[in-house]
Scaffold this active site. Structure first.
Site, short mmCIF file in Angstrom:
data_model
loop_
_atom_site.label_atom_id
_atom_site.label_comp_id
_atom_site.label_asym_id
_atom_site.label_seq_id
_atom_site.Cartn_x
_atom_site.Cartn_y
_atom_site.Cartn_z
N ASP A 7 -44.66 25.70 -144.36
CA ASP A 7 -44.14 27.06 -144.51
C ASP A 7 -42.83 26.97 -145.29
O ASP A 7 -41.83 26.47 -144.77
CB ASP A 7 -43.93 27.69 -143.12
CG ASP A 7 -43.53 29.15 -143.24
OD1 ASP A 7 -43.20 29.60 -144.36
OD2 ASP A 7 -43.55 29.84 -142.20
N THR A 51 -47.87 36.98 -153.16
CA THR A 51 -48.41 37.46 -154.44
C THR A 51 -48.93 38.90 -154.36
O THR A 51 -49.47 39.40 -155.34
CB THR A 51 -49.58 36.56 -154.90
OG1 THR A 51 -50.58 36.54 -153.87
CG2 THR A 51 -49.13 35.16 -155.19
N TYR A 74 -41.72 42.28 -156.69
CA TYR A 74 -42.42 40.99 -156.87
C TYR A 74 -41.80 40.24 -158.06
O TYR A 74 -41.41 39.07 -157.94
CB TYR A 74 -43.91 41.23 -157.09
CG TYR A 74 -44.68 40.01 -157.52
CD1 TYR A 74 -44.92 38.96 -156.64
CD2 TYR A 74 -45.16 39.89 -158.83
CE1 TYR A 74 -45.63 37.83 -157.05
CE2 TYR A 74 -45.88 38.77 -159.24
CZ TYR A 74 -46.09 37.74 -158.35
OH TYR A 74 -46.78 36.62 -158.76
N LYS A 81 -39.63 36.77 -157.89
CA LYS A 81 -40.11 35.56 -158.58
C LYS A 81 -39.05 35.07 -159.58
O LYS A 81 -38.86 33.87 -159.75
CB LYS A 81 -41.44 35.83 -159.32
CG LYS A 81 -42.64 36.03 -158.42
CD LYS A 81 -43.10 34.77 -157.69
CE LYS A 81 -43.66 33.72 -158.61
NZ LYS A 81 -44.18 32.54 -157.87
N1 LIG Z 1 -52.54 35.93 -158.93
C1 LIG Z 1 -52.04 36.22 -160.12
O1 LIG Z 1 -52.59 37.04 -160.87
C2 LIG Z 1 -50.78 35.55 -160.58
C3 LIG Z 1 -50.24 35.91 -161.84
C4 LIG Z 1 -49.09 35.26 -162.28
C5 LIG Z 1 -48.48 34.30 -161.50
N2 LIG Z 1 -49.00 33.99 -160.28
C6 LIG Z 1 -48.32 32.95 -159.48
O2 LIG Z 1 -49.22 31.87 -159.34
C7 LIG Z 1 -49.01 31.22 -158.09
C8 LIG Z 1 -50.34 31.06 -157.37
O3 LIG Z 1 -50.90 32.36 -157.17
P1 LIG Z 1 -52.34 32.57 -156.54
O4 LIG Z 1 -53.04 33.57 -157.36
O5 LIG Z 1 -52.96 31.25 -156.23
O6 LIG Z 1 -51.91 33.30 -155.19
P2 LIG Z 1 -52.54 33.20 -153.74
O7 LIG Z 1 -54.00 32.99 -153.81
O8 LIG Z 1 -52.00 34.39 -153.01
O9 LIG Z 1 -51.88 31.86 -153.17
C9 LIG Z 1 -50.55 31.81 -152.72
C10 LIG Z 1 -50.56 31.01 -151.47
O10 LIG Z 1 -49.21 30.93 -150.98
C11 LIG Z 1 -49.30 30.95 -149.57
N3 LIG Z 1 -48.04 31.36 -148.95
C12 LIG Z 1 -47.55 32.61 -148.75
N4 LIG Z 1 -46.40 32.53 -148.08
C13 LIG Z 1 -46.16 31.22 -147.84
C14 LIG Z 1 -45.13 30.52 -147.16
N5 LIG Z 1 -44.12 31.15 -146.57
N6 LIG Z 1 -45.20 29.17 -147.12
C15 LIG Z 1 -46.26 28.51 -147.69
N7 LIG Z 1 -47.27 29.12 -148.30
C16 LIG Z 1 -47.21 30.47 -148.39
C17 LIG Z 1 -50.42 31.92 -149.25
O11 LIG Z 1 -50.93 31.65 -147.97
P3 LIG Z 1 -51.32 32.87 -146.97
O12 LIG Z 1 -52.25 33.75 -147.77
O13 LIG Z 1 -51.94 32.17 -145.83
O14 LIG Z 1 -50.04 33.56 -146.65
C18 LIG Z 1 -51.42 31.62 -150.36
O15 LIG Z 1 -52.41 30.70 -149.94
C19 LIG Z 1 -47.98 32.08 -157.34
O16 LIG Z 1 -46.73 31.48 -157.48
C20 LIG Z 1 -47.99 33.41 -158.08
O17 LIG Z 1 -46.75 34.05 -158.01
C21 LIG Z 1 -50.14 34.58 -159.81
#
Ligand SMILES: NC(=O)c1ccc[n+]([C@@H]2O[C@H](COP(=O)([O-])OP(=O)(O)OC[C@H]3O[C@@H](n4cnc5c(N)ncnc54)[C@H](OP(=O)(O)O)[C@@H]3O)[C@@H](O)[C@H]2O)c1
Length: 294
Positions: A37, A63, A137, A141
């Site tokens: 965490d 996210t 958001y 970030k």
């Molecule tokens: N999705 C997009 O379109 C997008 C676009 C641009 C950039 N990004 C960036 O890309 C990265 C990966 O995104 P993704 O799409 O893979 O998002 P995701 O599927 O929501 O994965 C993010 C993970 O972070 C975990 N998390 C949340 N709070 C946490 C904490 N306190 N400690 C540890 N883990 C935690 C979540 O777990 P829980 O769900 O169990 O809380 C989730 O498994 C992120 O940094 C995001 O900002 C995403």
């Protein structure tokens, strides 16, 4: 090379794990929220100091863009202070740190664009443009980026956009699910960006971490489109051309968080450094759809 991944059970984390393992070059510790965490500095320190990875890929984040808008504290706690905790621990052991960031660190510039500009005459953001986020958001970030850049001297900040992949919730999967029950969907045509396949981003990261070319990178699949164009391409390529897509406007959706009208990222530093560019978004989408239909 030993690598630790935060957010390891998210959609990018899961594909990163697979892609990095397939290279046969890396020893991985891929931890989900339950095991690591990031808002708990003690938890982060203990895991990082015990594992002593050479690279930390920090993909954990809050996210949910609308939830961040409604719960600012949670957004900053995870995306800003959580990233600080990871950066402090990485610096303690001299690990390279990759922070995954977002196109939503930009946005203000596009709020004045006309429809014509949105459809192709606007200028993509380079790594040297000043961020101007318009929602919580994006702001949280960006604060995470600032902690990473000030606390680590071996960092890669990798901004990406509109991610989709096999795991987790994303736009492509939502469209495919909607097509099972509807023959018409409404999708906004006044937000333009670059859809990016998590596997392509993971492959790029696998190359980047072997270098010492530190700094900020924009890494997205090539080209751009609106969500409306994206939805049409999904249905067409998936053989669901009978589903009609109706263009909608962002205000019609009435969502809590404002979205940038235009957040196309120029992958400028990738080009300048001669790093492998990510392929066009249409090619990546085609491959993704074939993979999930298998
Ligand atoms: N999705 C997009 O379109 C997008 C676009 C641009 C950039 N990004 C960036 O890309 C990265 C990966 O995104 P993704 O799409 O893979 O998002 P995701 O599927 O929501 O994965 C993010 C993970 O972070 C975990 N998390 C949340 N709070 C946490 C904490 N306190 N400690 C540890 N883990 C935690 C979540 O777990 P829980 O769900 O169990 O809380 C989730 O498994 C992120 O940094 C995001 O900002 C995403």
């Amino acid at each position: 090379m030993k690598i630790l991944i935060t957010g390891g059970k998210g959609q990018l984390g899961r594909d990163l794990e697979k892609v990095l393992l397939n290279t046969g070059k890396y020893e991985l510790t891929c931890l989900g929220h339950d095991a690591l965490d990031i808002i708990k500095p003690g938890n982060v320190q203990q895991i990082v100091l015990t594992n002593r990875p050479e690279v930390i890929i920090h993909a954990a984040a809050n996210t949910n863009v609308d939830q961040c808008e409604l719960d600012k504290d949670s957004a900053y706690l995870v995306n800003a202070l959580g990233s600080r905790n990871v950066a402090v621990a990485a610096a303690k052991i001299g690990a390279k740190l990759v922070y995954i960031s977002t196109d939503y660190v930009f946005g203000v510039r596009s709020s004045h664009l006309t429809f014509v500009e949105l459809c192709g005459r606007a200028i993509p953001y380079t790594e040297f443009d000043l961020p101007d986020p318009i929602n919580v958001y994006g702001k949280s970030k960006l604060a995470g980026e600032q902690y990473v850049a000030s606390l680590s001297n071996k960092y890669f900040i990798v901004r990406t956009s509109w991610l989709y992949g096999r795991h987790g919730k994303n736009f492509v999967k939502t469209m495919l699910d909607l097509a099972k029950e509807k023959n018409e969907v409404s999708v906004v045509n006044d937000q333009v960006g670059s859809p990016t396949y998590t596997k392509d981003l993971a492959r790029f990261l696998a190359e980047l971490i072997q270098t010492e070319l530190y700094g900020i990178y924009h890494a997205t699949n090539g080209g751009f489109c609106s969500w409306f164009d994206f939805a049409r391409a999904i249905f067409q390529m998936a053989g669901l051309g009978q589903v009609k897509v109706r263009p909608a406007s962002t205000p019609e959706l009435n969502r809590p968080a404002p979205r940038p009208a235009y957040s196309v990222l120029d992958n400028y530093c990738i080009r300048l450094e001669g790093l492998p560019a990510l392929r066009p978004w249409e090619e990546a989408l085609q491959e993704f759809l074939s993979e999930i239909q298998e």
